[in-house]
Motif scaffolding. Structure first.
Motif, PDB file in Angstrom:
ATOM      1  N   SER A 120       0.516  -1.359  -0.098  1.00 26.79           N
ATOM      2  CA  SER A 120       0.087  -0.039  -0.210  1.00 26.79           C
ATOM      3  C   SER A 120       1.225   1.041  -0.258  1.00 26.79           C
ATOM      4  O   SER A 120       0.598   2.876  -0.764  1.00 26.79           O
ATOM      5  CB  SER A 120      -1.383   0.956   1.205  1.00 26.79           C
ATOM      6  N   LEU A 121       2.019   1.216   0.640  1.00 23.97           N
ATOM      7  CA  LEU A 121       3.079   2.649   0.986  1.00 23.97           C
ATOM      8  C   LEU A 121       3.188   2.652   0.400  1.00 23.97           C
ATOM      9  O   LEU A 121       3.690   3.503  -0.887  1.00 23.97           O
ATOM     10  CB  LEU A 121       3.746   2.321   1.769  1.00 23.97           C
ATOM     11  N   ALA A 122       4.118   1.293  -0.822  1.00 24.33           N
ATOM     12  CA  ALA A 122       4.657   1.812  -1.879  1.00 24.33           C
ATOM     13  C   ALA A 122       4.115   2.372  -3.294  1.00 24.33           C
ATOM     14  O   ALA A 122       4.200   2.915  -4.420  1.00 24.33           O
ATOM     15  CB  ALA A 122       5.564   0.455  -2.851  1.00 24.33           C
ATOM     16  N   THR A 123       2.381   1.083  -3.112  1.00 24.49           N
ATOM     17  CA  THR A 123       1.602   1.896  -4.015  1.00 24.49           C
ATOM     18  C   THR A 123       1.734   3.106  -4.209  1.00 24.49           C
ATOM     19  O   THR A 123       0.692   4.560  -5.549  1.00 24.49           O
ATOM     20  CB  THR A 123       0.487   1.361  -4.332  1.00 24.49           C
ATOM     21  N   ALA A 124       1.315   4.255  -2.925  1.00 22.47           N
ATOM     22  CA  ALA A 124       0.905   5.822  -2.699  1.00 22.47           C
ATOM     23  C   ALA A 124       2.001   6.032  -3.456  1.00 22.47           C
ATOM     24  O   ALA A 124       1.673   7.865  -3.615  1.00 22.47           O
ATOM     25  CB  ALA A 124       0.843   5.814  -1.662  1.00 22.47           C
ATOM     26  N   LEU A 125       2.791   5.848  -3.243  1.00 20.10           N
ATOM     27  CA  LEU A 125       4.634   6.314  -3.608  1.00 20.10           C
ATOM     28  C   LEU A 125       4.919   6.555  -4.947  1.00 20.10           C
ATOM     29  O   LEU A 125       4.703   7.629  -5.627  1.00 20.10           O
ATOM     30  CB  LEU A 125       5.883   5.999  -3.346  1.00 20.10           C
ATOM     31  N   ALA A 126       3.802   5.356  -5.558  1.00 20.60           N
ATOM     32  CA  ALA A 126       4.090   5.759  -7.000  1.00 20.60           C
ATOM     33  C   ALA A 126       3.481   6.352  -7.917  1.00 20.60           C
ATOM     34  O   ALA A 126       3.174   6.540  -8.564  1.00 20.60           O
ATOM     35  CB  ALA A 126       3.992   4.316  -7.684  1.00 20.60           C
TER      36      ALA A 126
END
Length: 181
Positions: A120-126
Protein backbone atom coordinates in the motif's frame (compact mmCIF):
# COMPACT_ATOMS: atom_id res chain seq x y z
CA UNK A 1 -4.16 8.54 -1.23
CA UNK A 2 -2.55 11.65 0.24
CA UNK A 3 -3.09 10.22 3.72
CA UNK A 4 -1.15 7.11 2.73
CA UNK A 5 1.67 9.23 1.24
CA UNK A 6 1.82 11.05 4.57
CA UNK A 7 2.09 7.66 6.25
CA UNK A 8 5.01 6.78 3.95
CA UNK A 9 6.81 9.96 5.06
CA UNK A 10 6.09 9.38 8.75
CA UNK A 11 7.10 5.72 8.66
CA UNK A 12 10.32 6.37 6.72
CA UNK A 13 11.27 9.22 9.05
CA UNK A 14 10.45 7.33 12.24
CA UNK A 15 11.96 3.89 11.54
CA UNK A 16 15.05 4.57 9.43
CA UNK A 17 18.33 5.74 10.98
CA UNK A 18 20.17 8.83 9.83
CA UNK A 19 20.08 12.43 10.94
CA UNK A 20 17.19 14.43 12.33
CA UNK A 21 17.15 18.12 13.17
CA UNK A 22 20.91 18.41 13.45
CA UNK A 23 21.52 15.22 15.43
CA UNK A 24 22.16 11.57 14.72
CA UNK A 25 18.90 9.64 14.70
CA UNK A 26 18.32 6.02 15.60
CA UNK A 27 14.80 4.68 15.99
CA UNK A 28 13.96 3.41 19.42
CA UNK A 29 11.62 0.48 19.90
CA UNK A 30 10.54 -0.47 16.36
CA UNK A 31 7.21 -1.92 17.44
CA UNK A 32 6.23 1.38 19.03
CA UNK A 33 7.69 3.44 16.16
CA UNK A 34 5.80 1.44 13.53
CA UNK A 35 2.57 1.47 15.53
CA UNK A 36 2.83 5.25 16.02
CA UNK A 37 3.60 5.89 12.34
CA UNK A 38 0.61 3.97 11.01
CA UNK A 39 -3.06 4.92 11.33
CA UNK A 40 -4.81 3.51 14.39
CA UNK A 41 -4.89 -0.25 14.05
CA UNK A 42 -8.02 -2.33 13.79
CA UNK A 43 -5.80 -5.19 14.90
CA UNK A 44 -4.17 -4.11 18.17
CA UNK A 45 -1.94 -7.21 18.25
CA UNK A 46 0.04 -5.85 15.27
CA UNK A 47 2.81 -5.25 14.68
CA UNK A 48 4.74 -8.00 16.34
CA UNK A 49 8.49 -7.45 16.69
CA UNK A 50 9.25 -9.48 13.53
CA UNK A 51 6.54 -7.59 11.61
CA UNK A 52 7.94 -4.24 12.76
CA UNK A 53 11.44 -5.31 11.69
CA UNK A 54 10.13 -6.41 8.30
CA UNK A 55 8.18 -3.20 7.71
CA UNK A 56 11.23 -1.15 8.77
CA UNK A 57 13.16 -2.98 6.06
CA UNK A 58 10.54 -2.01 3.48
CA UNK A 59 10.66 1.57 4.80
CA UNK A 60 14.43 1.66 4.26
CA UNK A 61 13.87 0.65 0.64
CA UNK A 62 11.18 3.32 0.23
CA UNK A 63 13.68 5.84 1.67
CA UNK A 64 16.13 4.83 -1.06
CA UNK A 65 13.46 5.61 -3.66
CA UNK A 66 12.96 9.09 -2.21
CA UNK A 67 16.72 9.64 -2.10
CA UNK A 68 17.02 8.72 -5.78
CA UNK A 69 14.17 11.05 -6.73
CA UNK A 70 15.64 13.87 -4.64
CA UNK A 71 18.99 13.39 -6.39
CA UNK A 72 17.29 13.80 -9.77
CA UNK A 73 17.46 10.08 -10.56
CA UNK A 74 13.74 9.63 -11.29
CA UNK A 75 14.25 6.69 -13.66
CA UNK A 76 16.23 4.74 -11.06
CA UNK A 77 13.74 5.67 -8.34
CA UNK A 78 10.82 4.45 -10.42
CA UNK A 79 12.67 1.23 -11.27
CA UNK A 80 13.40 0.61 -7.59
CA UNK A 81 9.77 1.32 -6.68
CA UNK A 82 8.53 -1.02 -9.42
CA UNK A 83 10.70 -3.75 -7.91
CA UNK A 84 9.17 -3.17 -4.48
CA UNK A 85 5.64 -3.27 -5.91
CA UNK A 86 6.42 -6.53 -7.76
CA UNK A 87 7.93 -8.11 -4.64
CA UNK A 88 4.91 -7.16 -2.52
CA UNK A 89 2.47 -8.18 -5.27
CA UNK A 90 0.86 -4.73 -5.03
CA UNK A 91 -2.44 -4.73 -6.86
CA UNK A 92 -5.70 -2.86 -6.54
CA UNK A 93 -8.29 -4.95 -4.71
CA UNK A 94 -11.73 -3.96 -3.50
CA UNK A 95 -12.26 -5.09 0.06
CA UNK A 96 -14.98 -4.94 2.66
CA UNK A 97 -14.25 -5.77 6.28
CA UNK A 98 -14.85 -4.63 9.84
CA UNK A 99 -18.30 -3.31 8.97
CA UNK A 100 -16.90 -0.78 6.49
CA UNK A 101 -18.20 -0.22 2.96
CA UNK A 102 -16.24 -1.45 -0.04
CA UNK A 103 -12.91 0.34 -0.32
CA UNK A 104 -9.66 0.01 -2.22
CA UNK A 105 -6.63 -1.85 -0.91
CA UNK A 106 -3.37 -2.26 -2.79
CA UNK A 107 -2.42 -5.73 -1.63
CA UNK A 108 -3.85 -9.19 -1.94
CA UNK A 109 -6.19 -10.40 0.75
CA UNK A 110 -3.68 -13.14 1.57
CA UNK A 111 -0.71 -10.79 2.10
CA UNK A 112 1.06 -10.90 5.44
CA UNK A 113 0.72 -7.82 7.65
CA UNK A 114 4.05 -6.12 6.83
CA UNK A 115 3.85 -6.95 3.12
CA UNK A 116 0.29 -5.61 2.92
CA UNK A 117 1.45 -2.30 4.38
CA UNK A 118 4.54 -2.21 2.17
CA UNK A 119 2.42 -2.78 -0.94
CA UNK A 120 0.00 0.00 0.00
CA UNK A 121 2.77 2.43 0.87
CA UNK A 122 4.71 1.67 -2.31
CA UNK A 123 1.58 2.19 -4.40
CA UNK A 124 0.90 5.55 -2.75
CA UNK A 125 4.48 6.61 -3.45
CA UNK A 126 4.07 5.44 -7.06
CA UNK A 127 1.12 7.81 -7.46
CA UNK A 128 3.44 10.68 -6.50
CA UNK A 129 6.26 9.54 -8.77
CA UNK A 130 3.86 9.08 -11.66
CA UNK A 131 2.60 12.66 -11.83
CA UNK A 132 3.71 16.27 -11.72
CA UNK A 133 3.77 16.25 -7.91
CA UNK A 134 7.05 14.31 -7.97
CA UNK A 135 8.97 17.55 -7.38
CA UNK A 136 7.13 17.92 -4.06
CA UNK A 137 8.88 14.86 -2.65
CA UNK A 138 12.35 15.26 -1.21
CA UNK A 139 14.98 15.13 1.49
CA UNK A 140 15.18 17.93 4.06
CA UNK A 141 17.52 20.74 2.94
CA UNK A 142 18.68 21.54 6.48
CA UNK A 143 22.25 20.61 7.42
CA UNK A 144 22.51 17.40 9.42
CA UNK A 145 18.99 16.26 8.56
CA UNK A 146 18.05 13.55 6.08
CA UNK A 147 14.37 13.14 6.88
CA UNK A 148 11.97 13.02 3.95
CA UNK A 149 9.06 15.34 3.24
CA UNK A 150 6.10 15.65 0.91
CA UNK A 151 5.09 19.21 0.16
CA UNK A 152 1.32 19.57 0.31
CA UNK A 153 1.38 23.37 0.49
CA UNK A 154 -0.47 25.41 -2.09
CA UNK A 155 2.63 27.09 -3.52
CA UNK A 156 4.89 24.02 -3.48
CA UNK A 157 7.93 25.68 -1.91
CA UNK A 158 8.54 23.45 1.10
CA UNK A 159 12.13 22.20 1.37
CA UNK A 160 12.35 21.09 4.99
CA UNK A 161 10.98 18.12 6.90
CA UNK A 162 9.73 20.29 9.74
CA UNK A 163 9.34 23.81 11.01
CA UNK A 164 12.19 23.07 13.45
CA UNK A 165 14.62 22.45 10.57
CA UNK A 166 13.37 25.48 8.66
CA UNK A 167 13.86 27.63 11.77
CA UNK A 168 17.38 26.24 12.35
CA UNK A 169 18.38 27.24 8.81
CA UNK A 170 16.80 30.68 9.09
CA UNK A 171 18.43 31.32 12.48
CA UNK A 172 21.85 30.26 11.13
CA UNK A 173 21.43 32.57 8.12
CA UNK A 174 20.42 35.43 10.44
CA UNK A 175 23.45 34.85 12.68
CA UNK A 176 25.71 34.74 9.61
CA UNK A 177 24.33 38.04 8.34
CA UNK A 178 24.74 39.67 11.77
CA UNK A 179 28.35 38.52 12.11
CA UNK A 180 29.52 39.98 8.80
CA UNK A 181 30.52 43.67 8.98
Amino acid sequence: MSDVVGTVVTLVNDVTPGERRGRAYRPGDLVTAVRDALPPARTPDHPTAPEADELAGWAARLRQVVELVDAGELDQGCAALNTIMRETAAMPTLSRHDGEPWHLHFHSAEAAWAVSWAASLATALAVVLGNAAVDRLGICNAPACDRVYIDVSRNGTRRFCSTACQNRVKAAAFRARKSTP
